[in-house]
Design an enzyme around this catalytic site. Sequence first.
Site, PDB file in Angstrom:
ATOM      1  N   SER A 129      18.611-127.944   3.946  1.00  0.00           N
ATOM      2  CA  SER A 129      17.444-128.232   4.780  1.00  0.00           C
ATOM      3  C   SER A 129      16.984-129.680   4.614  1.00  0.00           C
ATOM      4  CB  SER A 129      16.319-127.295   4.344  1.00  0.00           C
ATOM      5  OG  SER A 129      15.072-127.808   4.731  1.00  0.00           O
ATOM      6  N   GLU A 131      14.132-130.467   4.129  1.00  0.00           N
ATOM      7  CA  GLU A 131      13.125-130.466   3.057  1.00  0.00           C
ATOM      8  C   GLU A 131      13.711-130.982   1.747  1.00  0.00           C
ATOM      9  OE1 GLU A 131       9.739-129.712   2.479  1.00  0.00           O
ATOM     10  OE2 GLU A 131       9.743-130.081   4.620  1.00  0.00           O
ATOM     11  N   TYR A 153      10.463-124.940  -2.041  1.00  0.00           N
ATOM     12  CA  TYR A 153      11.578-124.590  -1.149  1.00  0.00           C
ATOM     13  C   TYR A 153      12.638-125.692  -1.169  1.00  0.00           C
ATOM     14  CZ  TYR A 153      14.033-123.995   3.277  1.00  0.00           C
ATOM     15  OH  TYR A 153      15.006-123.880   4.232  1.00  0.00           O
TER      16      TYR A 153
END
Length: 329
Positions: A129, A131, A153
């Site tokens: 991701s 992120e 996360y």
Amino acid sequence: MAQKRALITGVSGQDGSYLAELLLDKGYEVHGLVRRAAMEAPGERSENLVNCRHRLNLHPGSLESYPTIYRTIATVKPDECYHLAAQSFVSYEFDDEFQTLNTNINGTHFLLSAIKDLVPNCRFYMAGSSEMFGHAEESPQKETTRFRPRSVYGISKVASFELTRNYREQYKLHASSGILFNHESPRRGREFVTRKITNAVARILAGQANELRLGNLDARRDWGYAKEYVRAMWLMLQQADPEDYVIATGKLHSVRDFVEMAFRSAGLDWEKYVIVDPDFYRPSEKTPLVGCSEKASKHLGWFPESTFEQIVSEMVHADCKRIGVQGPA
Ligand code: F7E
């Protein structure tokens, strides 16, 4: 040629369901790992699978259980494994940190370990991701950009990424990670901002709601179309060599842009309905998360196709249809 077998974790999610449909269309035998609760109450939890559930082999199980993972891999003996399941809501509050870290990291590790022992020729995809970049040092972000995650996360995905790389290098598994930027569709969970907005537009049109509470309207994201992103996952596993790829559109839009377009398409004035609520604020981003997918274009022949306008419009239409209200013309 023998029929290929694929195993998808997170098959009932947005990406899992689109990927299942893609693989079925390509003639794969598709297996999915789902929570037992989703099998017991398919209508409620598996609405994304309505088109293809009858063609899938679903296996109940939890990513948190190594015996389940081991047994599922031993039973299915997949040629390709797509690991999409994760606790995927981004929290900066570190409130759910133990569960997010345990589930996301162990799930990846259990799968890689079972594949290494049971089906070492199985090709493996890990859903990374944007992120992972967090407070990125450069923009746009690419495969070589340093990871500086700032959410639990993001940290769990960096760990999963490193596990995947390690199994690739140490045990020679065909294991790749896709570093996917935000990708949306009518199947997006309603806790994510795009779907929260289009769902609210439909509910307001239907007279079921009269306001929408959002966080930072100036937050910007690189939003692509989920159906195209799952094709990139498949392409990664068709390559001779396993590698990691950024998948993104390279274009930034703000939450405000999304709101304006979604409300306008339904003939509504967003300023009458949207309330900015500090409860939904997250710490501001120093560097916007926007990806450069040049490597994927060059190696995989993958390009983003749908425009921001098309994505917003499809999502508004789909939510209006689902709620049974007349949508935009
Ligand atoms: O937030 C802002 C929020 O929750 C997008 C996941 O798939 O993509 C997703 O993570 C932006 C953020 O997605 C609200 O602050 C403003 O800047 O839709 P989101 P996300 O956090 O970017 C990445 C790539 C993943 O991997 C994740 O699994 O919108 N925002 N107001 C809001 N966000 C939410 N949820 N709710 C608001 O009211």
